[in-house]
Design an enzyme around this catalytic site. Structure first.
Site, PDB file in Angstrom:
ATOM      1  N   HIS A 296     -13.234 -11.684 -14.929  1.00 22.27           N
ATOM      2  CA  HIS A 296     -13.002 -12.110 -14.122  1.00 22.27           C
ATOM      3  C   HIS A 296     -13.836 -13.412 -14.658  1.00 22.27           C
ATOM      4  O   HIS A 296     -12.995 -14.367 -13.604  1.00 22.27           O
ATOM      5  CB  HIS A 296     -13.487 -11.350 -12.908  1.00 22.27           C
ATOM      6  CG  HIS A 296     -13.205 -12.180 -11.496  1.00 22.27           C
ATOM      7  ND1 HIS A 296     -14.512 -12.626 -10.967  1.00 22.27           N
ATOM      8  CD2 HIS A 296     -12.348 -13.101 -10.936  1.00 22.27           C
ATOM      9  CE1 HIS A 296     -14.031 -13.967  -9.994  1.00 22.27           C
ATOM     10  NE2 HIS A 296     -12.850 -13.256  -9.742  1.00 22.27           N
ATOM     11  N   CYS A 297     -15.184 -12.975 -15.375  1.00 30.62           N
ATOM     12  CA  CYS A 297     -15.281 -13.980 -15.880  1.00 30.62           C
ATOM     13  C   CYS A 297     -15.644 -15.037 -16.946  1.00 30.62           C
ATOM     14  O   CYS A 297     -15.276 -16.445 -16.536  1.00 30.62           O
ATOM     15  CB  CYS A 297     -16.910 -13.549 -16.438  1.00 30.62           C
ATOM     16  SG  CYS A 297     -18.048 -12.664 -15.797  1.00 30.62           S
ATOM     17  N   ILE A 298     -14.132 -15.440 -17.020  1.00 30.13           N
ATOM     18  CA  ILE A 298     -13.960 -15.910 -18.378  1.00 30.13           C
ATOM     19  C   ILE A 298     -11.567 -16.495 -17.673  1.00 30.13           C
ATOM     20  O   ILE A 298     -11.431 -17.406 -18.568  1.00 30.13           O
ATOM     21  CB  ILE A 298     -13.308 -15.292 -19.147  1.00 30.13           C
ATOM     22  CG1 ILE A 298     -11.949 -14.192 -19.066  1.00 30.13           C
ATOM     23  CG2 ILE A 298     -14.207 -14.980 -20.221  1.00 30.13           C
ATOM     24  CD1 ILE A 298     -11.705 -13.876 -20.844  1.00 30.13           C
TER      25      ILE A 298
END
Length: 374
Positions: A356-358
């Protein structure tokens, strides 16, 4: 309860997308051994997303040809665009634009102030000017309208919305002195509601233990549709995560969303065994002066909640842990209309985040949310 007079709306991630933004991993202090394993994983994720929505991979001029070469080997390369946009690292969720709809047929991207998760107070690196420009640069390059909020620090991973007026965040992050210390809790809520279409902000005390982003909510709790959330969980009362998760569960159990619904809470276990930095991994980092450094044996903030919802699939991180399969099965039940795609994500969590962070979704316009996700 706060009324959103501007009628902007950040759609829930489960609503239809036009595309997704990623950034090629090259920072030596995040991606070990010249990003060898990370680049392979990023390519796999990009291909899985491009199967059913357009994938934008951002990179600098130096790595442009490398990106084209590696992605051209993938099955769905025809649904990808490689763009030259300079950045300092690869966390598209936090530095990319937060897209909102201000009518059913118009979309714009918000460019928040980015200060490397804390600026002079506790930021993770000192030079982040390129990261701070990514959102505006992308919007201008793709013809998207942009709202510049350069006086308000926010990362995309610090918020989650149901698209119907409810916003989740954590006190540990948005009330940190490294974000907006001159603003009160109420003033921060007003900003979120004004620009994201919120009517109610629910504050969870913490995120995942030792999350170096000051405990982003997207690693802890996520909407899978209005009224339903998944929550990172452990039954081990000796684990420091237990108290964090229990506090969140107790709050969500008593709260109602902006529409007055009680929450259905799906517990999603964290890995059974802590995911920690190995000596081999530590030896692969090259840190610059002033950059937060890792340590051998350091526990990382591994969580299965850090998944990406694409139009047809759920990309869920896997850690080589006995809870990997359990997490997949829970999400399979939670998302009956989507394919669950397990992704070996060790190389991403070692860098400090996860799937999700990338990634950063670009919501579709001209859609009726309820008709599309129910």
């Amino acid at each position: 309860m706060i009324t959103n007079e501007f009628k902007m709306r950040m759609p829930g991630e489960f609503e239809p997308h036009d595309g997704c933004i990623m950034i090629w991993p090259t920072r030596p202090g995040s991606w070990i051994y010249d990003g060898r394993d990370a680049k392979r994983t990023f390519s796999e994720i990009a291909d899985a997303i491009a199967k059913d929505e357009h994938l934008y991979m951002l990179t600098d001029e130096e790595h442009y040809q490398e990106v084209v070469t590696k992605l051209s080997e993938k099955k769905h390369f025809s649904n990808m665009t490689v763009m030259i946009v300079d950045s300092d690292d690869s966390w598209a969720r936090d530095v990319g634009p937060t897209f909102v709809l201000d009518s059913p047929t118009t979309r714009c991207g918000i460019s928040w102030k980015f200060n490397a998760w804390g600026g002079d107070y506790n930021g993770l690196y000192q030079h982040y000017d390129k990261d701070d420009r990514v959102a505006k640069t992308f919007c201008e390059a793709t013809g998207e309208r942009v709202i510049e909020l350069s006086d308000f620090v926010l990362e995309g991973g610090s918020i989650h919305t149901d698209g119907e007026g409810t916003i989740l965040t954590t006190e540990a992050c948005l009330l940190s002195p490294g974000r907006n210390p001159k603003l009160s809790r109420h003033e921060i809520e007003q900003m979120l509601c004004k620009y994201l279409g919120g009517e109610k902000v629910i504050w969870l005390p913490h995120g995942i233990w030792q999350d170096e982003t000051d405990e982003h909510v997207d690693n802890m709790c996520a909407f899978i549709k209005p009224g339903v959330v998944v929550l990172a969980w452990t039954d081990d009362e000796e684990d420091p995560q237990y108290e964090y998760s229990k506090q969140a569960y107790d709050i969500l159990s008593k709260e109602k969303d902006a529409k007055g619904r009680k929450f259905e809470i799906i517990k999603l276990p964290i890995p059974k065994n802590p995911v920690c930095i190995s000596q081999y991994e530590y030896d692969g980092f090259v840190f610059e002066e002033g950059e937060e450094q890792r340590e051998v044996g350091e526990r990382l903030a591994a969580s299965y909640v850090n998944f990406y919802i694409s139009n047809q699939s759920i990309l869920v991180p896997q850690f080589g842990d006995e809870h990997d399969r359990l997490a997949v099965n829970i999400l399979k039940d939670a998302f009956p209309g989507r394919e669950i795609v397990p992704i070996s994500a060790r190389s991403i969590i070692v860098g400090g985040g996860n799937i999700h962070c990338i990634t950063q979704q670009i919501p579709k316009v001209k859609c009726c949310p309820k008709q599309d996700y129910e």
